[in-house]
Design a protein around this motif. Structure first.
Motif, mmCIF file in Angstrom:
data_model
loop_
_atom_site.group_PDB
_atom_site.id
_atom_site.type_symbol
_atom_site.label_atom_id
_atom_site.label_comp_id
_atom_site.label_asym_id
_atom_site.label_seq_id
_atom_site.Cartn_x
_atom_site.Cartn_y
_atom_site.Cartn_z
ATOM 1 N N GLY A 8 0.256 -1.471 0.159
ATOM 2 C CA GLY A 8 -0.413 -0.106 0.082
ATOM 3 C C GLY A 8 1.037 1.571 0.024
ATOM 4 O O GLY A 8 0.786 1.875 -0.573
ATOM 5 N N ALA A 9 2.027 1.387 0.990
ATOM 6 C CA ALA A 9 2.733 2.661 1.160
ATOM 7 C C ALA A 9 3.663 2.476 -0.624
ATOM 8 O O ALA A 9 3.647 4.263 -1.236
ATOM 9 N N PHE A 10 3.617 1.946 -1.532
ATOM 10 C CA PHE A 10 5.004 1.098 -2.362
ATOM 11 C C PHE A 10 3.192 2.427 -3.038
ATOM 12 O O PHE A 10 3.720 2.862 -4.339
ATOM 13 N N ARG A 11 2.036 1.704 -3.423
ATOM 14 C CA ARG A 11 1.282 2.114 -4.291
ATOM 15 C C ARG A 11 1.244 3.488 -4.007
ATOM 16 O O ARG A 11 0.695 4.260 -5.172
ATOM 17 N N ARG A 12 1.038 4.418 -3.232
ATOM 18 C CA ARG A 12 1.245 5.814 -2.635
ATOM 19 C C ARG A 12 2.202 6.423 -3.292
ATOM 20 O O ARG A 12 2.319 7.237 -4.116
#
Length: 96
Positions: free
Chosen positions: A58-62
């Motif tokens: 999720g952090a990488f997608r953000r």
């Protein structure tokens, strides 16, 4: 020859610039400066959004989303810098 050196040479020469020459020179300078600025911002952004070992999916997608948004702004800026400005027609005394 860069637009800056051309502008410098024109401004320091003994003959004055015609209005159309000055407008073209300033437009070239604006284009060159805009491209250099967009390239520098893009280089700066490229290292900020890499995947860290501690990043969750999720952090990488953000990060990818934020990088995409930043690059859209950089590309819009690059497009504005290269767009030819709409200059009013230059009138001199012989045409009016």
């Amino acid at each position: 020859m860069s637009a800056y050196s051309t502008a410098f040479r024109a401004l320091t020469s003994d003959r004055p610039l015609r209005p159309d020459e000055a407008a073209r020179l300033l437009a070239d300078l604006c284009k060159e400066y805009g491209q250099e600025l967009a390239d520098a911002i893009e280089r700066d952004l490229s290292g900020q959004f890499r995947r860290a070992p501690t990043d969750t999916d999720g952090a990488f997608r953000r990060k990818r989303r934020d990088y995409g948004a930043a690059m859209r702004v950089v590309n819009a800026f690059r497009h504005l810098a290269t767009a030819s400005p709409t200059l009013p027609p230059q009138h001199n005394r012989s045409t009016t």
